[in-house]
Write an enzyme that holds these catalytic residues in place. Structure first.
Site, PDB file in Angstrom:
ATOM      1  N   LYS A 156      10.772  14.286 -36.255  1.00 32.68           N
ATOM      2  CA  LYS A 156      12.106  13.977 -36.799  1.00 32.68           C
ATOM      3  C   LYS A 156      12.881  13.052 -35.868  1.00 32.68           C
ATOM      4  CE  LYS A 156      13.296  18.440 -37.698  1.00 32.68           C
ATOM      5  NZ  LYS A 156      12.035  19.128 -37.677  1.00 32.68           N
ATOM      6  N   GLN A 184      13.894  22.406 -37.153  1.00 33.43           N
ATOM      7  CA  GLN A 184      12.721  23.186 -37.585  1.00 33.43           C
ATOM      8  C   GLN A 184      12.143  22.605 -38.887  1.00 33.43           C
ATOM      9  OE1 GLN A 184      15.665  25.540 -36.801  1.00 33.43           O
ATOM     10  NE2 GLN A 184      15.049  25.083 -34.737  1.00 33.43           N
ATOM     11  N   ASP A 235       8.611  20.074 -35.813  1.00 33.90           N
ATOM     12  CA  ASP A 235       7.875  19.126 -34.954  1.00 33.90           C
ATOM     13  C   ASP A 235       7.158  18.037 -35.741  1.00 33.90           C
ATOM     14  OD1 ASP A 235       8.559  20.834 -32.772  1.00 33.90           O
ATOM     15  OD2 ASP A 235       6.899  22.132 -33.339  1.00 33.90           O
ATOM     16  N   GLY A 257      14.514  20.709 -30.572  1.00 28.61           N
ATOM     17  CA  GLY A 257      14.474  19.775 -29.454  1.00 28.61           C
ATOM     18  C   GLY A 257      13.785  18.495 -29.851  1.00 28.61           C
ATOM     19  N   HIS A 258      14.398  17.391 -29.530  1.00 29.06           N
ATOM     20  CA  HIS A 258      13.667  16.142 -29.677  1.00 29.06           C
ATOM     21  C   HIS A 258      14.116  15.116 -28.657  1.00 29.06           C
ATOM     22  CE1 HIS A 258      16.804  15.708 -32.921  1.00 29.06           C
ATOM     23  NE2 HIS A 258      17.108  14.758 -32.089  1.00 29.06           N
TER      24      HIS A 258
END
Ligand code: IMP
Length: 429
Positions: free
Chosen positions: A16, A224, A13, A40-41
């Site tokens: 990225k 990650q 988090d 997730g992004h």
């Protein structure tokens, strides 16, 4: 021509999404090499928002090849759902621009059930996983009982492999007093989506070798962060894959020499989701303030992230372990308005000073951060596009970070907007 690996240098988090998006606009091929849909992004391109979990970031841009490497654990249903969602926004996804490694491990419904069951069993000592089945799928891979993408090509073998796998898991489920799962049901469900998944099946090592020989720019997109690495992180409070840069090679089938530059994404403070040691965690008002200002909620699970001061000892360790050549420092603006800012330069462990985070879980939990206090700044740094627009105290903070972590800032991000970035070094050049 340089190929770049982008990895998180803290606990994930780090922001990225924005950096990878900028880099993927300049790359020809974008590769995922570990993790799964626990990541997730959010990308915003031309005003359209895309939430990606499993698909490489290049997918939303025309003319890029996206590769899901062998090191990724793939929930085939999650993948198809994500393809549909992204397609619904007008993005073309075909076997021409998406390749899924045949030797990637599949996450099956039993893995999410086991993930949940194991977390419940751990009780107070739970890891705080995303419950996506990531850990159990990697366990199966290492135990040599996993079902892989290529197995979908051979229904007979697929059936046998699922039976073998389920014999093991059903014994465990029985032991835990949970309902057993039918191998046949899993097999039939896989047969239904088999063709759709196989359409993307390819050889990631070969595709990447060809791209390399053709002088294409390859971006290896990590998920990650280094401190969640199964070997190098805060074990056992980690994810089940290697998240360090070296995994970009083994998780996609290229030689280590293919990666010319490692960019470490680094948040200007620290956050962590899930359980585990966090030496600089702030459980006070300042921690709340950072969380609120930084919108610190997980993209995948929506969980509130724990927040704390920048830990230079930890990032320095990541720099060494991943061979980070430069960092992209993100979310500096979240620190705007703080009277003073602390940086952790090392730890005190049982009365002794150390400059590294020890491997032992109990020692990691015992270390106390040693802080250096710097003056804060009242000015707004949000949206700054040059060093000259930053207050002197902010520049001092950034320079001190560079000195402590022994790596330069290659990019400084001052807002979620793509153009609000100060670029010192183009990682591809
Ligand atoms: P798992 O990867 O779901 O097994 O979760 C293991 C640990 O990694 C938990 O602490 C999760 O919160 C953390 N984790 C997994 N994926 C991410 C991510 O993308 N960002 C931050 N933390 C993550």
């Amino acid at each position: 021509m340089a190929n770049v690996a982008v990895i998180g240098s803290q606990w994930g988090d780090e922001g990225k999404g924005k950096i990878v998006d900028w880099l993927s606009s300049r790359a020809d091929v974008v590769v995922r090499f570990q993790g799964g849909h626990n990541a997730g992004h959010t990308l915003v391109i031309d005003g359209i928002e895309y939430k990606l979990h499993l698909l490489p970031s290049g997918i939303v841009r025309k003319g890029k090849l996206s590769v899901i490497g062998n090191g990724v654990v793939v929930d085939p249903w999650a993948l198809l759902r994500e393809i549909e969602t992204v397609r619904a926004k007008g993005v073309e996804i075909t076997p021409k621009n998406l390749v899924l490694a045949g030797n990637a491990t599949l996450i099956l419904p039993v893995h999410a059930v086991l993930d949940e069951a194991m977390e419940t069993l751990r009780g107070q000592k739970s890891i705080g996983t995303t419950k996506r089945g990531i850990g159990p799928a990697y366990e199966d891979k290492v135990a040599r009982r996993a079902v892989r993408v290529c197995d979908l090509e051979e229904p007979e073998y697929l059936k046998e492999q699922i039976s073998r796998m389920m014999e093991h898991h059903n014994a465990l489920l029985r032991g835990l007093g949970l309902a057993e799962m039918e191998a046949e049901k899993i097999y039939r469900a896989l047969l239904e989506i088999r063709e759709e998944i196989l359409a993307y099946r390819g050889r990631s090592w070969q595709v990447l070798d060809e791209a390399r020989k053709a002088g294409k720019r390859i971006l290896f997109e990590g998920a990650q962060g280094t401190m969640l690495d199964v070997d190098h992180g805060t074990y056992p409070f980690v994810t089940s894959s290697n998240t360090v840069a070296a995994q970009a090679a083994s998780g996609s089938g290229v030689g280590p020499g293919t990666i010319n530059y490692v960019l470490g994404i680094t948040k200007a403070y620290t956050t962590r989701v899930g359980e585990g040691p966090f030496p600089t965690e702030l459980t006070d008002e300042t921690g709340e303030h950072l969380g609120a200002r930084g919108h610190e909620f997980g993209t995948t699970t929506g969980r509130k992230r724990r927040c704390g001061w920048f830990d230079a000892a930890l990032v320095r360790q990541s720099v060494k372990m991943s061979g980070i050549r430069g960092i992209a420092l993100t979310k500096l603006d979240v620190l705007d308005g703080l009277k003073e800012i602390k940086i952790c330069t090392g730890y005190e462990l049982d009365g002794q000073m150390i400059d590294y985070l020890p491997s032992s879980t109990t020692r990691q939990a015992r270390v106390k951060p040693v802080y250096q206090t710097l003056e804060g700044w009242s000015e707004n740094t949000r949206g700054a596009r040059s060093w000259a627009q930053l207050p002197a105290a902010a520049v001092k903070y950034v320079r001190y970070i560079e000195e402590l972590i022994e790596a330069p800032v290659a990019m400084l991000s001052t807002s979620p907007e793509r153009d609000d970035t100060i670029l010192m070094r183009d990682p591809f050049l």
